[in-house]
Design a protein around this motif. Structure first.
Motif, mmCIF file in Angstrom:
data_model
loop_
_atom_site.group_PDB
_atom_site.id
_atom_site.type_symbol
_atom_site.label_atom_id
_atom_site.label_comp_id
_atom_site.label_asym_id
_atom_site.label_seq_id
_atom_site.Cartn_x
_atom_site.Cartn_y
_atom_site.Cartn_z
ATOM 1 N N ALA A 44 -7.744 -2.969 7.476
ATOM 2 C CA ALA A 44 -8.766 -2.964 6.429
ATOM 3 C C ALA A 44 -8.106 -2.912 5.064
ATOM 4 O O ALA A 44 -7.044 -2.310 4.915
ATOM 5 N N PRO A 45 -8.726 -3.529 4.058
ATOM 6 C CA PRO A 45 -8.151 -3.514 2.710
ATOM 7 C C PRO A 45 -8.076 -2.083 2.183
ATOM 8 O O PRO A 45 -8.913 -1.246 2.508
ATOM 9 N N GLY A 46 -7.049 -1.826 1.413
ATOM 10 C CA GLY A 46 -6.917 -0.526 0.775
ATOM 11 C C GLY A 46 -6.458 0.585 1.684
ATOM 12 O O GLY A 46 -6.499 1.740 1.306
ATOM 13 N N THR A 47 -6.029 0.253 2.879
ATOM 14 C CA THR A 47 -5.561 1.305 3.778
ATOM 15 C C THR A 47 -4.075 1.186 4.013
ATOM 16 O O THR A 47 -3.486 0.124 3.809
ATOM 17 N N ARG A 92 2.578 -17.060 0.878
ATOM 18 C CA ARG A 92 1.650 -16.001 1.263
ATOM 19 C C ARG A 92 1.623 -14.936 0.171
ATOM 20 O O ARG A 92 2.648 -14.634 -0.433
ATOM 21 N N ASP A 93 0.449 -14.362 -0.017
ATOM 22 C CA ASP A 93 0.318 -13.351 -1.056
ATOM 23 C C ASP A 93 0.676 -11.985 -0.482
ATOM 24 O O ASP A 93 -0.159 -11.105 -0.362
ATOM 25 N N VAL A 94 1.935 -11.853 -0.105
ATOM 26 C CA VAL A 94 2.407 -10.665 0.594
ATOM 27 C C VAL A 94 3.767 -10.313 0.020
ATOM 28 O O VAL A 94 4.573 -11.206 -0.234
ATOM 29 N N SER A 95 4.031 -9.046 -0.225
ATOM 30 C CA SER A 95 5.375 -8.662 -0.656
ATOM 31 C C SER A 95 5.946 -7.664 0.328
ATOM 32 O O SER A 95 5.215 -7.028 1.073
ATOM 33 N N VAL A 171 -1.131 -7.755 0.437
ATOM 34 C CA VAL A 171 -0.584 -6.832 1.418
ATOM 35 C C VAL A 171 0.848 -6.499 1.014
ATOM 36 O O VAL A 171 1.603 -7.378 0.606
ATOM 37 N N LEU A 172 1.188 -5.235 1.133
ATOM 38 C CA LEU A 172 2.541 -4.795 0.828
ATOM 39 C C LEU A 172 3.156 -4.269 2.120
ATOM 40 O O LEU A 172 2.534 -3.491 2.836
ATOM 41 N N LEU A 173 4.373 -4.743 2.408
ATOM 42 C CA LEU A 173 5.000 -4.379 3.676
ATOM 43 C C LEU A 173 6.218 -3.502 3.439
ATOM 44 O O LEU A 173 6.999 -3.742 2.529
ATOM 45 N N PHE A 174 6.364 -2.491 4.263
ATOM 46 C CA PHE A 174 7.546 -1.628 4.192
ATOM 47 C C PHE A 174 8.204 -1.603 5.563
ATOM 48 O O PHE A 174 7.553 -1.255 6.544
ATOM 49 N N LEU A 202 -3.778 -0.024 -2.579
ATOM 50 C CA LEU A 202 -3.029 -1.127 -1.989
ATOM 51 C C LEU A 202 -3.252 -1.173 -0.480
ATOM 52 O O LEU A 202 -3.492 -0.141 0.148
ATOM 53 N N THR A 203 -3.158 -2.358 0.060
ATOM 54 C CA THR A 203 -3.119 -2.480 1.512
ATOM 55 C C THR A 203 -1.656 -2.461 1.916
ATOM 56 O O THR A 203 -0.883 -3.302 1.470
#
Ligand SMILES: Nc1ncnc2c1ncn2[C@@H]1O[C@H](COP(=O)(O)OP(=O)(O)OP(=O)(O)O)[C@@H](O)[C@H]1O
Ligand SMILES: [Mg+2]
Lengths: 370, 735
Positions: A44-47, A92-95, A171-174, A202-203
């Protein structure tokens, strides 16, 4: 999560009603190795959602599939409702924040943070303003002209975060962002990441194999096992209602005891563990053999003289940890090595002592055998 | 706060495809399709547009087979208008296939295949070689193909990667594979071009190649046996010497850096035949040593040096440094801690060497042997200069083409035999020994002190290496001074005569001009080598990038094709270029372009290796970070990889330049009066006995390249390596 419907920019994506990330039967094969096996989930967005699991279970691969650094061998990946399965990482709009931070060694902090904005072709003034804003957000104003090699590990990590959020990605990935930090810094950076995520709504998809870290930061946790999703739920659900022995074992140091489930009576069933008999929620586990997950603090030890109807055990290890005791108790029926904690530090059980073991029904949970 | 502009646009690359389409149309409608006499850039064709016309005009005026090429263009344009990439591959593929078919089937003299002539019963239509119009058209079609493949998700859907991959593959096919195939096809045909399998097998199994007469007391063995014999000798000697030198450099107190440095530079800057030349001056009939022996000891003069002895000596001197470099890498890879472990287990030094070190370096020895073996077989200039009547394959190929016989078929057959030998050695080297032994040159060992050599071994190494070092020093001394005395050994009075003949600068009516006989070839060589330099580096590093950073089907085959040119002897390249690029569809002999191209593809493996070594040190997560930040692979390459690859760029440029300057075996076939080259000129002088000029010229080249090397090293220096510490430890992601 931010539930005001004000002019918060990220509210747009929340309103759209799509999951921020959706996996539909996504598979990734490397030659004969299946690294990710037909998995599906929604984020879900924002989680902040954590991918948790033992080494080699496919967490990194899943993350890289979201980023577009790997191409799926099958299935569909949607980001914000758009099918991105065939798009490359750049589209993709992902970092992503990398485990090694991956700061460009030939650029200073400012150049690193503004890299993505420049790649987007923004004007210089805007690039600098935005980069400076994010740098101050992570507390690194004044470090603009430093080289990455002139920063501490924690500072490098924050540059990496600033560089990733400056694009305000969907979306932000760690990937295990804390593994290069020492224990004390970990806690702080972990809290900072969580704080940032909540402030900016942020998601975030976060990979770790440390269950405590996962419990501390996540809105939801996806536990993975051998390329599949073992369970997907809130930290509380996973802890209190593990779907399988594996999850129970992986979440916290649960003791797993062989148990026999009797007939269901409404929501509960009679469960026998050695000589003990408990009435527990059956959680739709069919009568027969099952396992009982017992948290260390749910193990109650008493003197053996008090042993009627209890499991007989013997203390094989005892350690004094200031505010509590830790015991290892060996039992014969059921055969187990129980790990127990006891808040009573004043009347410890000695190593070698015979003890009567009882379980607190509030803190045990029935799980199906895998 | 403003949201970033959305990064997801339509996935149809309208601008990219549109641009290539435009170029393809230009190639078809405007630019001359065929080669233009006097050169494209003279723009004389503009005046004579009708006869030097573009494909469309030619097609309407008697070369109708060009007209079908418009169909793929129309199809691609239609797809473009409908915003679809799917299908572009079919259009592009058909266009390229048709170009290949018509190009090969119809050449300057009629039908390109004899069976076509028989079928049609006529000589057939004719056409000249392809020109810039064809190049533009083909390139654009290739890129449309790439757009389609990328759209289907090849190479993660990256057009730049797919495009570069296709370009590199296409150039490898045209300039490496196609010439080799031409050799095969001319080997099976007679001199009039007819298919003649009987003649082929007669040539292939002829006694001049395979005879073993010499074993039975006859005069000569076949040239194949000669070549193999010398190559095995050279391989053995070079490996032994290389090992001795490597042991001395790394495992004794004389850990002389200068030895390492000097030895790694010498073979690069020395034109290959120079050593042969020096040996003649020393041991030839009128050589210094020969004179001394005959005058003072009464030993009669003989011609022993011209033949096996001379070739072997020259090649051992020339290739020992290469074996040395391989073995230094291998020895450095032997972790001292392993040897220390052995010693702490109470093993003696000798036992440690025998049971730990030796087994670890054994694959490296085999590798060094095979590399020296390949180099020896590929060497052309030393046998030419010092071989006398003793023929080897590479010289025989040359004489089959330039000699009175002028038998291209025989040259092709000899080339095949030579190629089979070197490729077999190359394959064994890769398969059996693996890649580790030659990639690790300059690799790092871990801490710890390497075990000192056992005494006997140390003395042995000195004993083997000393004569070689002495001879090397003498050889280089001769080269440097030999051109400045009248006749070295006989008349040692200094003279500038040769130097002035070759390099004088005079003042004439129009000002200063270069009147020396060597200037034209020297400036031409410099020019062509300089032109080739950036292309070699670019294509080599691009290939290295594709190999290291991209995964795609057929990657191993691609790598093999790219590295294979290392194992193709220069003579084979030369003869194959003559055979394939003398006639349409690609007609280039006699131009400077073909020399540049031969430089590029001969030296490409060096650039690839430099690139691979450098890329191995750049963590993959750096490019991935750039990608996730929205920079496509081309931007990533330009802004992240290139700045970090400076060391490889410099290495690749220097090596490709210097190797181009010293090359001889391939270009001796390709050089012409107008495009004469330094090495070819020197060999020519030596061939007619003008040793003075040859040596002066060689000395000038060596000094020139030394200056260039040292200069660049000082200029670039360690600076480029200054701040080279990536964010943190290497990350094990997708290792
Ligand atoms: N490039 C690759 N080629 C082949 N197999 C791979 C590749 N990358 C990953 N794998 C395999 O896929 C599986 C999942 O790998 P992945 O990196 O996703 O694990 P992970 O859950 O991130 O583990 P860790 O916690 O150790 O980082 C592993 O078995 C791994 O060996
Ligand atoms: Mg991982």
């Amino acid at each position: 999560m931010n539930d005001s419907t004000g002019n918060d920019s990220t509210a747009i994506s929340v309103d759209a009603g799509h999951p921020a990330v959706r996996f539909e039967d996504v598979t990734k094969r490397y030659g004969g190795v299946v690294a990710v096996d037909a998995i599906g989930f929604d984020i879900a967005p924002g989680t902040l959602v954590t991918l948790l699991g033992p080494s080699g279970c496919g967490k990194t691969t899943t993350l890289r599939l979201i980023a577009g650094l790997e191409q799926a061998s099958g299935g569909r990946i949607l980001i914000d409702g758009t099918d991105v399965t065939a798009l490359s990482a750049a589209e993709r709009d992902v970092s992503m924040v990398f485990q090694s931070y991956a700061l460009f060694p030939h650029m200073d902090v400012m150049e690193n943070v503004s890299y993505g904005l420049k790649a987007m072709g923004l004007k210089k003034a805007e690039v600098e303003a935005r980069a400076a804003e994010k740098l101050s957000l992570v507390g690194l104003s004044g470090y603009e002209k430093r080289q990455p090699s002139e920063l501490s590990g924690g500072q490098q990590q924050r540059v990496a975060v600033a560089r990733a959020i400056v694009l305000e990605p969907k979306v932000l990935l760690f990937d295990e962002p804390l593994s290069n930090l020492d224990a004390k810094l970990r806690r702080r950076v972990r809290d900072e990441i969580r704080g940032l995520q909540q402030d900016l709504a942020l998601t975030v998809v976060y990979v770790t194999h440390d269950q405590e870290e996962a419990l501390a930061v996540s809105d939801r946790i996806i536990v993975m096992r051998s390329a599949r999703v073992a369970q997907d739920g809130t930290p509380r659900e996973l802890y209190n209602a593990p779907a399988s022995r594996f999850v129970a074992d992986f979440m916290g140091d649960a003791n797993l005891l062989e148990a026999t489930v009797g007939k269901h009576h409404g929501e509960v069933a009679e469960v026998r563990v050695g000589p003990l008999s408990l009435d527990l929620p059956h959680r739709r586990i069919v009568p027969g053999a099952a396992a009982l997950a017992v948290r260390p603090h749910a193990v109650r030890l008493a003197a053996a003289s008090d042993g009627k109807g209890a499991i007989e055990g013997r203390v094989t290890k005892a350690a004094y940890l200031g505010d509590h005791m830790e015991y290892t108790v060996t039992t014969v029926s059921p055969e187990a090595e129980l790990f127990a904690t006891d808040a009573d530090v004043n009347r410890p059980h000695a190593v070698g002592a015979e003890v009567a073991v009882r379980l607190d029904p509030e803190s045990v949970v029935l799980v199906a055998n895998d | 706060m403003t949201r970033p502009t959305p990064r997801l646009e339509s996935t149809f690359p309208a601008r990219n495809v549109g641009a290539w389409l435009l170029l393809a149309w230009a190639g078809f409608l405007i630019v001359p399709w065929y080669i233009v006499e006097g050169g494209f850039f003279s723009f004389g064709w503009l005046a004579d547009f009708a006869s030097h016309g573009p494909a469309v005009l030619q097609g309407l005026q008697g070369v109708p087979w060009l007209l079908p090429l418009i169909l793929p263009l129309l199809a691609a344009t239609w797809l473009w208008a409908r915003r679809r990439t799917a299908g572009l591959a079919v259009a592009g593929g058909l266009a390229l296939a048709w170009m290949a078919v018509e190009g090969l089937a119809i050449i300057h003299s009629g039908w390109g295949f004899s069976w076509l002539a028989e079928l049609a019963g006529t000589k057939g239509p004719v056409q000249p070689g392809m020109g810039w119009g064809a190049v533009l058209y083909a390139l654009s079609m290739l890129m449309l193909l790439a757009a389609d493949f990328a759209g289907r998700g090849w190479c993660k859907g990256d057009r730049f990667v797919v495009g570069s991959l296709l370009i590199v593959i296409a150039t490898l096919v045209i300039f490496v594979a196609y010439p080799l195939i031409s050799i095969l096809s001319s080997a099976v045909r007679d001199n009039s071009g007819d298919f003649a399998p009987a003649l082929f097998s007669e040539k292939l199994f002829s006694g001049s190649i395979w005879s073993v007469d010499c074993l039975a007391g006859g005069r000569n063995c076949g040239v194949a046996w000669n070549t193999l014999f010398v190559a095995v000798l050279v391989g053995l000697f070079s490996t032994a010497l290389g090992l001795a030198l490597a042991l001395i450099a790394l495992r004794t107190q004389i850990r002389a850096k200068w030895l390492l440095r000097g030895l790694s530079i010498l073979p690069i800057i020395t034109p290959p035949f120079v050593i042969g030349l020096a040996l003649i001056l020393l041991f030839g009939r009128a050589g210094i040593v020969t004179n001394f022996l005959s005058v003072h000891l009464g030993i009669p003069r003989s011609r022993w040096i011209y033949g096996v002895a001379g070739i072997t000596m020259a090649q051992v001197l020339a290739f020992t440094p290469i074996a040395f470099l391989v073995l230094v890498g291998v020895l450095q890879g032997v972790s001292p801690s392993m040897e220390e472990a052995s010693q702490t287990l109470r093993a003696s030094r000798w036992r440690t060497f025998r049971t730990v070190t030796w087994p670890l370096i054994r694959p490296g020895l085999a590798s060094a042997f095979l590399i020296a073996f390949i180099e020896s077989m590929a060497d052309f200039a030393n046998p030419l200069v010092i071989g006398g009547n003793f023929n080897v394959l590479s010289t025989d190929i040359f004489f089959a083409v330039v000699g009175a016989a002028h038998d291209q078929g025989r040259a092709a057959v000899l080339a095949i035999v030579l190629l089979v030998f070197t490729l077999a050695a190359f394959l064994i080297q890769r398969q059996w020994i693996g890649k580790r032994s030659y990639v690790t040159v300059g690799g790092k060992g871990d801490g710890g002190v390497p075990a000192p050599l056992p005494r006997g071994l140390r003395l042995g190494a000195y004993g083997i290496a000393a004569p070689w070092l002495l001879l090397t020093i003498v050889v280089y001394a001769i080269i440097l001074v030999g051109g400045f005395v009248h006749q070295i050994g006989r008349d040692n009075t200094p003279t500038l005569e040769y130097f002035l003949t070759a390099f004088s600068i005079e003042k004439g009516v129009g000002g200063w001009f270069l009147s020396g006989s060597a200037w034209p070839s020297l400036t031409m060589t410099l020019t062509l080598a300089l032109i080739a330099m950036p292309f070699t580096a670019a294509i080599g590093l691009l290939t290295a990038y594709l190999l290291d950073r991209q995964r795609f089907a057929g990657r191993t085959l691609f790598e093999f094709l790219a590295m294979m040119s290392f194992a193709i002897p220069g003579t084979v390249v030369g003869i194959s270029y003559i055979l394939s690029f003398n006639v349409p569809p690609i007609q280039m002999t006699g131009t400077g372009l073909i020399i540049v191209i031969s430089f590029v593809f001969r030296n490409m493996p060096v650039a690839i290796r430099a690139g691979l070594a450098n890329l191995g040190q750049i963590d993959r997560s750096l490019d991935e970070a750039s990608l996730t930040l929205g920079a496509r692979s081309f931007a990533t390459l330009r802004r992240v990889m290139l700045p970090l690859m400076k060391p490889a760029i410099v290495t690749a440029m220097i090596y490709s330049f210097v190797r181009a300057m010293t090359a001889v075996s391939a270009v001796i076939f390709l050089a012409t009066g107008r495009f004469n080259l330094a090495t070819v000129y020197i060999v020519g002088r030596a061939d007619v006995g003008e040793y003075g000029i040859a040596i002066v010229y060689a000395a000038v080249m060596i000094v020139l390249m030394m200056v260039i090397l040292v200069g660049i090293q000082l200029l670039v220096g360690e600076r480029s390596l200054g701040r080279r510490r990536a964010g943190a430890e290497a990350m094990p992601i997708a290792a």
